[in-house]
Design a protein around this motif. Sequence first.
Motif, short mmCIF file in Angstrom:
data_model
loop_
_atom_site.label_atom_id
_atom_site.label_comp_id
_atom_site.label_asym_id
_atom_site.label_seq_id
_atom_site.Cartn_x
_atom_site.Cartn_y
_atom_site.Cartn_z
N UNK A 1 14.47 25.13 85.38
CA UNK A 1 15.52 24.44 85.54
C UNK A 1 16.09 24.58 83.84
N UNK A 2 17.24 24.18 83.84
CA UNK A 2 17.96 24.23 82.59
C UNK A 2 17.24 22.71 82.08
N UNK A 3 16.96 22.60 80.78
CA UNK A 3 16.39 21.28 80.35
C UNK A 3 17.41 20.30 80.28
N UNK A 4 16.84 19.11 80.87
CA UNK A 4 17.95 17.93 81.21
C UNK A 4 17.37 17.19 82.34
N UNK A 5 18.19 16.26 82.73
CA UNK A 5 17.94 15.08 83.46
C UNK A 5 17.75 15.64 84.94
#
Length: 305
Positions: free
Chosen positions: A35-39
């Motif tokens: 996943x793209x880094x983040x929430x």
Amino acid sequence: MQLGFVTAILPELSLEEVLKTAADFGYDCVEAMCWPPGKAERRYAGVTHVDVSKLDDRGADEVRELQARHGVFISSLGYYPNVLGAGSAGEKQVAIDHLHQLIDASASLDIRTVTTFVGRDKDRTIDDQWEDFLATWRPLVRRAEEAGVRIGIENCPMRFTADEWPGGNNLAVSPAIWERMWEAIPSPSWGLNYDPSHLVLMQMDYTRPFRDYPERLIHVHAKDLRIDREKLDRHGVFAHPALWHTPKIPGLGDVDWGRFFGHLTDAGYDGPVCVEVEDRAYEGSKELRLRSLRQSHDYLRQFIV
């Protein structure tokens, strides 16, 4: 076949720590979350064990070296967004662009497999969004063909709770829809990341896809599911499935794993089978999550030598 697990269950570990854990438990491979880094948007989302947005030649060499060091390979790069959902055009394009990056990274790392969802706008019929599906997925499948990568689509309905109704967040839930997808985009570069538990939920024969579409089996998940009959008798099949079913680790639900692997081997499948842990009974601590992976390995290893 090779036995692995989906790395989403160990979000706090680095890729090296995940591979070491897999080796210590006796696994052959892992499906690495990208996943793209983040929430995170939901449970098991937002986990990044390979950051494809920053993967340069040095990073690719490091990923390859880690696999060799621990004797565990990456079966697929996994990312499960909803690229057809009701979000903004910009949000959907970010997810589509990230899938393109996954395809390129999978080719660069010589993994050659990406696992994901097709997506769906839950508030529109299949016919109403079919052109959107084609416009999104034709370029992605073409990119995969050019890169020598296969895309495995998971068959999860993503229709468990009130906020996912009425249509759910994934089109690719049944053989009828798979056939329509493959007819519209007739490429061998995409097929199924097949999970039997979803057919148990829908009261379907979870071995039929092996017999009907053996050439479309790209990747396989090992997740179990228990239909809670008393709750089903109380709520009925038209209620949200979260009210009457429980995801379990392999061996603790309604899947007959001997029958499952009997048909899978008859179909000639010789690829990865990755445990996907979504069993709340094992979510209370890191120790319990690790126990779920060890227990799943020890149970399934009797079928995968």
